[in-house]
Design a protein around this motif. Structure first.
Motif, PDB file in Angstrom:
ATOM      1  N   ILE A 139      11.013   2.140 -12.748  1.00  0.00           N
ATOM      2  CA  ILE A 139       9.740   2.600 -12.202  1.00  0.00           C
ATOM      3  C   ILE A 139       9.800   2.630 -10.680  1.00  0.00           C
ATOM      4  CG2 ILE A 139       7.264   2.152 -12.058  1.00  0.00           C
ATOM      5  CD1 ILE A 139       8.238   3.124 -14.794  1.00  0.00           C
ATOM      6  N   ALA A 140      10.345   1.570 -10.079  1.00  0.00           N
ATOM      7  CA  ALA A 140      10.473   1.523  -8.619  1.00  0.00           C
ATOM      8  C   ALA A 140      11.381   2.641  -8.109  1.00  0.00           C
ATOM      9  CB  ALA A 140      11.005   0.163  -8.178  1.00  0.00           C
ATOM     10  N   SER A 141      12.422   2.962  -8.870  1.00  0.00           N
ATOM     11  CA  SER A 141      13.323   4.043  -8.473  1.00  0.00           C
ATOM     12  C   SER A 141      12.605   5.389  -8.494  1.00  0.00           C
ATOM     13  CB  SER A 141      14.542   4.075  -9.402  1.00  0.00           C
ATOM     14  OG  SER A 141      15.454   5.069  -9.001  1.00  0.00           O
ATOM     15  N   HIS A 142      11.766   5.603  -9.504  1.00  0.00           N
ATOM     16  CA  HIS A 142      10.970   6.841  -9.538  1.00  0.00           C
ATOM     17  C   HIS A 142      10.003   6.901  -8.355  1.00  0.00           C
ATOM     18  CE1 HIS A 142      12.552   7.589 -13.557  1.00  0.00           C
ATOM     19  NE2 HIS A 142      11.924   8.748 -13.564  1.00  0.00           N
ATOM     20  N   ASN A 143       9.347   5.787  -8.074  1.00  0.00           N
ATOM     21  CA  ASN A 143       8.396   5.783  -6.957  1.00  0.00           C
ATOM     22  C   ASN A 143       9.099   6.026  -5.624  1.00  0.00           C
ATOM     23  OD1 ASN A 143       5.916   5.458  -8.288  1.00  0.00           O
ATOM     24  ND2 ASN A 143       6.222   3.254  -8.492  1.00  0.00           N
ATOM     25  N   ARG A 144      10.331   5.518  -5.500  1.00  0.00           N
ATOM     26  CA  ARG A 144      11.116   5.822  -4.297  1.00  0.00           C
ATOM     27  C   ARG A 144      11.362   7.319  -4.206  1.00  0.00           C
ATOM     28  NH1 ARG A 144      12.374   6.571   0.324  1.00  0.00           N
ATOM     29  NH2 ARG A 144      14.490   6.383   1.118  1.00  0.00           N
ATOM     30  N   ALA A 145      11.673   7.945  -5.322  1.00  0.00           N
ATOM     31  CA  ALA A 145      11.907   9.392  -5.331  1.00  0.00           C
ATOM     32  C   ALA A 145      10.635  10.154  -4.968  1.00  0.00           C
ATOM     33  CB  ALA A 145      12.423   9.819  -6.699  1.00  0.00           C
ATOM     34  N   PHE A 146       9.495   9.704  -5.486  1.00  0.00           N
ATOM     35  CA  PHE A 146       8.234  10.389  -5.191  1.00  0.00           C
ATOM     36  C   PHE A 146       7.921  10.373  -3.698  1.00  0.00           C
ATOM     37  CE2 PHE A 146       6.953   9.421  -9.752  1.00  0.00           C
ATOM     38  CZ  PHE A 146       7.032  10.746 -10.153  1.00  0.00           C
ATOM     39  N   HIS A 147       8.345   9.334  -2.992  1.00  0.00           N
ATOM     40  CA  HIS A 147       8.120   9.267  -1.548  1.00  0.00           C
ATOM     41  C   HIS A 147       8.934  10.321  -0.802  1.00  0.00           C
ATOM     42  CE1 HIS A 147       5.429   5.871  -0.806  1.00  0.00           C
ATOM     43  NE2 HIS A 147       5.999   5.257  -1.838  1.00  0.00           N
ATOM     44  N   LEU A 148       9.912  10.911  -1.458  1.00  0.00           N
ATOM     45  CA  LEU A 148      10.767  11.920  -0.825  1.00  0.00           C
ATOM     46  C   LEU A 148      10.313  13.342  -1.117  1.00  0.00           C
ATOM     47  CD1 LEU A 148      14.202  10.235  -1.611  1.00  0.00           C
ATOM     48  CD2 LEU A 148      12.962  10.211   0.561  1.00  0.00           C
ATOM     49  N   VAL A 149       9.173  13.488  -1.788  1.00  0.00           N
ATOM     50  CA  VAL A 149       8.635  14.826  -2.048  1.00  0.00           C
ATOM     51  C   VAL A 149       8.334  15.514  -0.710  1.00  0.00           C
ATOM     52  CG1 VAL A 149       6.619  16.058  -2.927  1.00  0.00           C
ATOM     53  CG2 VAL A 149       7.708  14.312  -4.321  1.00  0.00           C
ATOM     54  N   SER A 150       8.739  16.759  -0.604  1.00  0.00           N
ATOM     55  CA  SER A 150       8.555  17.494   0.648  1.00  0.00           C
ATOM     56  C   SER A 150       7.079  17.598   1.022  1.00  0.00           C
ATOM     57  CB  SER A 150       9.146  18.902   0.510  1.00  0.00           C
ATOM     58  OG  SER A 150       8.775  19.701   1.619  1.00  0.00           O
ATOM     59  N   ALA A 151       6.803  17.459   2.319  1.00  0.00           N
ATOM     60  CA  ALA A 151       5.431  17.576   2.809  1.00  0.00           C
ATOM     61  C   ALA A 151       4.900  18.994   2.657  1.00  0.00           C
ATOM     62  CB  ALA A 151       5.371  17.155   4.276  1.00  0.00           C
ATOM     63  N   THR A 152       5.793  19.970   2.480  1.00  0.00           N
ATOM     64  CA  THR A 152       5.360  21.365   2.345  1.00  0.00           C
ATOM     65  C   THR A 152       5.356  21.850   0.899  1.00  0.00           C
ATOM     66  OG1 THR A 152       7.626  22.158   2.708  1.00  0.00           O
ATOM     67  CG2 THR A 152       6.223  21.908   4.647  1.00  0.00           C
TER      68      THR A 152
END
Length: 332
Positions: A139-152
């Protein structure tokens, strides 16, 4: 075998001539049929992508459009995924929808995962690779990935490292979301299974009535909280609106086995649920075995109780919530 009599009588020559004529007619019909098929497919493609062009990107042909749709951030959190990661990445590269970026988050893998991901990143500038500094739980690994979603980006698509997407996945999901701005999540059918035994294969998440494509989010959540059919699928079968992800510190809000379901409850408080009635992704049967094991241990009921307590007040009356709580406690 041709008899001497047939040869001398000229019958063989007539048969051969007729056969040649029929062969030429068949080839002509085949060419005409091929042209018709090509024209039909071209027409369908032009309807889906009115100003589309096709060009080369590196060694692979990639469909490109002169006016692309909104950006989709595709994410793959992965730990020791070398066995299937190539299939996963290739399925993203094969998308007919062109406007995407792909972030692979390596969770301290000890196999060739990082090597594979970095090789693809060198070949396609849309692919980015990040490595976690320490090993995280899933779950923490997924949340880390979600933080890398492009701002655009406007949409986000998860694809698990041992799953893959069918080529039209992003195109169909984005099309539905763009046509219905109230939609926050888009689901779809998913092929699940593995092996050569057809009994081990199935199409999942077929509980949404056909041809419904948009369902009020509150209605979907009420139904599931009260014990109705599960329609949210898996992260690989869903498309998320990116602004809903950026608005959360932890998009998967807890560490339970159903944290992805909890995220759906969060999103659908103010948005609607969209559904594409097509098989758009593939889930390997390892997921099914893990799900069966978790159910045998009653691991999901505590998660359901947690969601009921957290979100029940937002979708249910007090009496409905209390009755459902008692039902779950009895099942547990």
């Amino acid at each position: 075998r041709i008899s001497p009599m047939m040869r001398s009588s000229g019958l063989f020559a007539r048969i051969a001539a007729n056969a040649l004529l029929e062969s030429r007619r068949a080839r002509l019909l085949d060419r005409r049929f091929s042209v018709l098929c090509k024209n039909a497919l071209t027409s369908q493609f032009n309807q889906l992508f009115p100003r589309g062009t096709t060009k080369m990107n590196g060694q692979n042909e990639r469909r490109q459009m002169s006016i692309p749709g909104p950006l989709v951030s595709v994410l793959t959190p992965v730990y020791n995924g070398e066995a299937y990661l190539v299939e996963c990445i290739e399925s993203v590269l094969a998308q007919t929808y062109p406007n995407w970026e792909y972030t692979i988050v390596n969770n301290c893998s000890t196999d060739r995962t990082l090597e594979i991901a970095e090789r693809y990143a060198r070949l396609d500038k849309r692919i980015h690779v990040y490595s976690n500094e320490k090993l995280l739980d899933i779950i923490a690994s997924h949340n880390r990935a979600f933080h890398l979603v492009s701002a655009t980006s406007k949409y986000c698509k998860i694809v698990s490292a041992d799953d893959w997407l069918f080529p039209e996945c992003l195109a169909h999901m984005v099309s539905l979301a763009e046509a219905n701005p109230s939609v926050g999540l888009v689901g779809s059918y998913q092929l699940s299974g593995g092996g050569t035994d057809w009994r081990g294969w199935s199409v999942r998440w077929a509980e949404v009535p056909y041809p419904s494509t948009v369902i009020p989010g509150r209605e979907v959540c009420r139904s599931h909280l009260l014990g109705g059919p599960y329609v949210f699928g898996t992260p690989t079968s869903l498309l998320y609106r990116s602004d809903l992800i950026r608005g959360q510190d932890r998009f998967f809000p807890n560490s339970t086995p159903e944290a992805d379901t909890s995220a759906c409850y969060q999103c659908l408080q103010e948005t609607d649920f969209g559904f594409v009635h097509q098989v758009l992704s593939y889930e390997r049967d390892e997921h099914l075995r893990a799900t069966t094991r978790s159910r045998s241990l009653n691991a999901y009921i505590p998660s359901q109780l947690s969601d009921l307590l957290e979100y029940g007040g937002k979708f249910l009356s007090t009496d409905e919530r209390d009755r459902r709580r008692d039902e779950l406690m009895h099942l547990y």
